[in-house]
Write an enzyme that holds these catalytic residues in place. Structure first.
Site, mmCIF file in Angstrom:
data_model
loop_
_atom_site.group_PDB
_atom_site.id
_atom_site.type_symbol
_atom_site.label_atom_id
_atom_site.label_comp_id
_atom_site.label_asym_id
_atom_site.label_seq_id
_atom_site.Cartn_x
_atom_site.Cartn_y
_atom_site.Cartn_z
ATOM 1 N N HIS A 9 11.346 46.517 -36.441
ATOM 2 C CA HIS A 9 10.321 47.093 -37.457
ATOM 3 C C HIS A 9 9.000 46.868 -36.499
ATOM 4 O O HIS A 9 8.948 46.877 -35.496
ATOM 5 C CB HIS A 9 10.423 46.349 -38.544
ATOM 6 C CG HIS A 9 11.825 46.503 -39.435
ATOM 7 N ND1 HIS A 9 12.180 47.590 -40.134
ATOM 8 C CD2 HIS A 9 12.800 45.564 -39.422
ATOM 9 C CE1 HIS A 9 13.493 47.269 -40.674
ATOM 10 N NE2 HIS A 9 13.729 46.081 -40.065
ATOM 11 N N GLU A 23 9.124 41.121 -42.925
ATOM 12 C CA GLU A 23 9.949 41.101 -42.002
ATOM 13 C C GLU A 23 9.490 41.326 -40.604
ATOM 14 O O GLU A 23 9.871 40.486 -39.605
ATOM 15 C CB GLU A 23 11.390 42.061 -41.930
ATOM 16 C CG GLU A 23 12.384 41.935 -40.966
ATOM 17 C CD GLU A 23 13.372 42.859 -41.068
ATOM 18 O OE1 GLU A 23 14.410 42.721 -40.481
ATOM 19 O OE2 GLU A 23 13.549 43.788 -42.119
ATOM 20 N N HIS A 77 16.186 40.231 -36.651
ATOM 21 C CA HIS A 77 15.898 40.627 -37.693
ATOM 22 C C HIS A 77 15.869 39.929 -39.096
ATOM 23 O O HIS A 77 16.411 38.654 -38.806
ATOM 24 C CB HIS A 77 16.860 42.071 -38.368
ATOM 25 C CG HIS A 77 16.550 43.302 -37.156
ATOM 26 N ND1 HIS A 77 16.081 44.285 -37.930
ATOM 27 C CD2 HIS A 77 16.903 43.625 -35.862
ATOM 28 C CE1 HIS A 77 15.699 45.323 -36.901
ATOM 29 N NE2 HIS A 77 16.455 44.886 -35.986
ATOM 30 N N GLU A 144 20.515 38.596 -37.780
ATOM 31 C CA GLU A 144 19.688 38.609 -39.196
ATOM 32 C C GLU A 144 19.530 37.215 -39.535
ATOM 33 O O GLU A 144 20.680 36.414 -40.076
ATOM 34 C CB GLU A 144 20.659 39.297 -40.024
ATOM 35 C CG GLU A 144 20.969 40.737 -39.945
ATOM 36 C CD GLU A 144 19.709 41.631 -40.370
ATOM 37 O OE1 GLU A 144 18.756 41.160 -40.852
ATOM 38 O OE2 GLU A 144 19.796 42.781 -40.222
#
Length: 328
Positions: A9, A23, A77, A144
């Site tokens: 992102h 995030e 992430h 993640e």
């Protein structure tokens, strides 16, 4: 050996949000820290898909890795969706027993110790059709770290020691995956900034600035119920990291220090409810000493992952619905 590190992102794409966290900020923090540790410790060339708060399209991230002719690609992430724990992914179009799967297993092995240490669930090694996994020409892995919208996980993401331990584990996993050679006389990586507390925003339109003065530019406004870790204090200003500062005004924010270096109290906790468990440690697995009830009050010596230390190995979980905490 060439490595591309991808911070998920960025820019107008904040990624997942929750518990006062974004995030894009966490992934950049992790990516930069992993890079710094690797460069200080191993012989490796590293390219970042982004090194600041900018937007980079998914295909462009893959193009960066392909143009760089990288040997390995890792994308960091933070998860969301109400779950808990760590998981990682490789491309689902690969055959079983692929080299990417073997590399994924090595990362899992490196991370598992940290997961066990902090009680974070291991959700397993998975596959998916993500663009950065599908379009990269080399083996690629997407992690993640935890769930931003789950209180347990978010408290860990706010814990700088957890972030540091996980970055060290990610570094070890990458070194094992790529077979990196350690430097004979490595320069120790610069220490990761240590958080000194947490600030909870209680008001609206609180100016976040680029420095500790009203003369600095406003980055954006913060609003309740956002929360941020604090790295430094300067003349009434709180440093939220990455050149981001807010002025501390207790009328519209609550600042909780983690501890004072001299061991002195940091505040007072007023019990507003009944049958509040007082425990021997900062965990629900610690033994219950007794129950506390309103209108009892206690001095607080440190704050740790939402637990308040009342001294002499006595801890209570801080829930504003039944405890009022006032910092000194």
């Amino acid at each position: 050996m060439k490595l591309v590190i991808d911070a998920g992102h960025g820019g107008y794409d904040s990624g997942a949000v929750g518990n006062g966290l974004e995030e894009k900020n966490l992934t950049l923090q992790i990516a930069q820290r992993v890079r710094d540790i690797l460069l200080a410790t191993y012989y490796v060339d590293i390219e970042m898909t982004r090194d600041s708060d900018v937007f980079v399209a998914l295909s462009e991230r893959a193009n960066i890795a392909n143009s760089y002719n990288a040997d390995f690609f890792i994308s960091f992430h933070i998860n969301s969706g109400g779950g808990t724990g760590y998981e990682d992914y490789i491309y689902n179009g690969l055959p079983s027993g692929s080299s990417a799967a073997m590399k994924q297993a090595k990362m899992h092995e490196a991370v598992r110790t940290v997961l066990n240490q902090y009680g974070l669930q291991d959700r397993g090694a998975k596959t998916a059709d993500y663009a950065v996994l599908r379009e990269t020409a080399m083996d690629a892995l997407l992690t993640e770290t935890a769930f931003i919208d789950t209180t347990l996980d978010a408290n860990l993401l706010k814990n700088q020691q957890f972030i540091e331990d996980l970055c060290q584990a990610y570094t070890k996993g990458i070194a094992n995956i790529m077979g990196l050679s350690a430097k004979e006389n490595p320069n120790p990586p610069a220490p990761d900034p240590q958080a000194i507390g947490v600030v909870n925003i209680l008001g609206t339109n609180v100016n976040l600035r680029t420095g500790p003065s009203t003369s600095y530019s406003v980055i954006r406004q913060l609003n309740a119920p956002e929360s941020y870790v604090v790295f430094n204090e300067s003349n009434g200003w709180l440093d939220l990291g990455a050149s981001q500062w807010i002025y501390y005004d207790p009328s519209y924010m609550q600042y909780i220090k983690y501890r004072n270096q001299d061991g002195s109290p940091i505040g007072v906790a007023e019990i507003r409810g009944t049958n509040i468990n007082l425990r021997t440690g900062p965990s629900t697995s610690a033994s219950v000493i007794r129950q506390l009830n309103a209108p009892e009050s206690y001095v607080v010596y440190q704050y740790q992952n939402s637990w308040l230390d009342l001294g002499a190995s006595q801890w209570i979980y801080y829930d504003p619905s039944y405890i009022k905490y006032t910092s000194y």
